[in-house]
Design an enzyme around this catalytic site. Structure first.
Site, PDB file in Angstrom:
ATOM      1  N   SER A  82      49.419  17.037 -16.269  1.00 37.25           N
ATOM      2  CA  SER A  82      50.490  16.037 -16.364  1.00 37.25           C
ATOM      3  C   SER A  82      50.045  14.884 -17.260  1.00 37.25           C
ATOM      4  O   SER A  82      49.113  15.042 -18.061  1.00 37.25           O
ATOM      5  CB  SER A  82      50.875  15.552 -14.960  1.00 37.25           C
ATOM      6  OG  SER A  82      52.096  14.859 -15.007  1.00 37.25           O
ATOM      7  N   ASN A  83      50.671  13.740 -17.139  1.00 31.37           N
ATOM      8  CA  ASN A  83      50.333  12.568 -17.965  1.00 31.37           C
ATOM      9  C   ASN A  83      50.733  11.307 -17.203  1.00 31.37           C
ATOM     10  O   ASN A  83      51.370  11.398 -16.149  1.00 31.37           O
ATOM     11  CB  ASN A  83      51.043  12.681 -19.328  1.00 31.37           C
ATOM     12  CG  ASN A  83      52.545  12.689 -19.154  1.00 31.37           C
ATOM     13  OD1 ASN A  83      53.147  11.696 -18.756  1.00 31.37           O
ATOM     14  ND2 ASN A  83      53.171  13.840 -19.404  1.00 31.37           N
ATOM     15  N   PRO A  84      50.376  10.115 -17.718  1.00 31.01           N
ATOM     16  CA  PRO A  84      50.559   8.888 -16.911  1.00 31.01           C
ATOM     17  C   PRO A  84      51.958   8.273 -16.911  1.00 31.01           C
ATOM     18  O   PRO A  84      52.120   7.131 -16.468  1.00 31.01           O
ATOM     19  CB  PRO A  84      49.567   7.901 -17.534  1.00 31.01           C
ATOM     20  CG  PRO A  84      48.926   8.587 -18.683  1.00 31.01           C
ATOM     21  CD  PRO A  84      49.669   9.834 -18.969  1.00 31.01           C
ATOM     22  N   ALA A 110      58.005  12.108 -20.818  1.00 31.36           N
ATOM     23  CA  ALA A 110      56.771  12.612 -21.436  1.00 31.36           C
ATOM     24  C   ALA A 110      56.589  14.040 -20.917  1.00 31.36           C
ATOM     25  O   ALA A 110      55.995  14.262 -19.855  1.00 31.36           O
ATOM     26  CB  ALA A 110      55.601  11.714 -21.067  1.00 31.36           C
TER      27      ALA A 110
END
Ligand code: PMT
Length: 227
Positions: free
Chosen positions: A21-23, A93
């Site tokens: 995943s990502n922030p 995102a």
């Protein structure tokens, strides 16, 4: 007008307890949804896993993976009533890759190899662009209502050049570029410094603003896109 907004990250699981995943926190996308609803538009917010409250007047669809997000967006775009302009604002995102396999049970350390095989995820924005702007999708129906596409570009270098390339390649009407390495900009914070890059090549560099103020500017631009 109808706004379909994506927000937050996607999660791409390799077993029930591990994912890529990502922030992204969803703050930027939720701000766009909130402002569009406050201005009287119909708003559908397709949100990845985030912990934000749904803004008033917004219909929210929660999803996990990029493929779930694509399915939800496609359904909403196809539902658009003919003649009613639909604006797709892609702030999410989205993970570009996912593990090739997702194990049904938690993998034991001994069962895992040191390398992870990945496969490409669909590009949601590009897919919607293909179906609405160029009528070139061999497998999926074309969307007929007037549609305007706004992307975001999270960049760490060559911000404007990269945003221009994405605007062209994804058939967008506008792309909102942000340098995610800059202080107060990008993931997780309540502010953003963005540059609007339009299809006609014109560029507007905005100062550091709250995400709500950025959202107001984007929604106004979207309203101007529709005749
Ligand atoms: O959520 P916050 O914490 O508030 O952070 C906000 C943000 C940094 C996530 C947001 O401002 C932002 O920049 N979003 C876009 C992030 C991104 O994935 O950019 P990209 O350059 O990789 O993708 C370009 C565009 O294509 C984006 O509109 C993206 O939603 C879309 N995309 C990308 C990949 C993919 N598989 N499908 C897509 O639709």
């Amino acid at each position: 007008m109808k706004f379909v907004v994506t927000a937050g990250p996607t999660r791409e699981y390799l077993d029930p307890v591990r994912f890529l995943s990502n922030p992204s926190t969803g703050k930027m996308g939720f701000a766009v949804a909130r402002v569009a609803a406050m201005r009287g538009h119909e708003v559908v917010l397709v949100a990845g896993p985030v912990s934000l409250k749904t803004p008033k007047g917004v219909r929210r669809i929660d999803v996990t993976s990029a493929r779930d997000m694509l399915a939800a967006v496609e359904e909403e775009m196809a539902k658009a009533k003919s003649g009613k302009p639909t604006i797709f604002v892609a702030t999410a995102a989205v993970a570009d890759w996912r593990p090739a396999k997702c194990a049904p049970r938690k993998l034991k350390k001994g069962q895992m190899s040191d390398t992870l095989k990945l496969v490409r995820n669909p590009d949601i924005l590009k897919e919607i662009g293909r179906r609405t702007k160029t009528a070139q999708s061999p497998t999926r129906p074309i969307i007929h209502s007037p549609t305007y596409l706004v992307g975001f570009a999270a960049e760490t270098n060559d911000v404007i050049a990269e945003a221009r390339r994405k605007c062209r390649e994804k058939n967008l009407d506008m792309i909102v570029a942000n340098d995610v390495t800059e202080k107060g900009s990008g993931f997780g914070v309540d502010t953003n410094r963005v540059t609007l890059v339009r299809k006609d090549g014109s560029v507007d560099r905005l100062p550091l603003m709250t995400k709500l103020a950025v959202a107001r500017r984007i929604v106004r631009e979207c309203e101007d896109l529709c005749p």
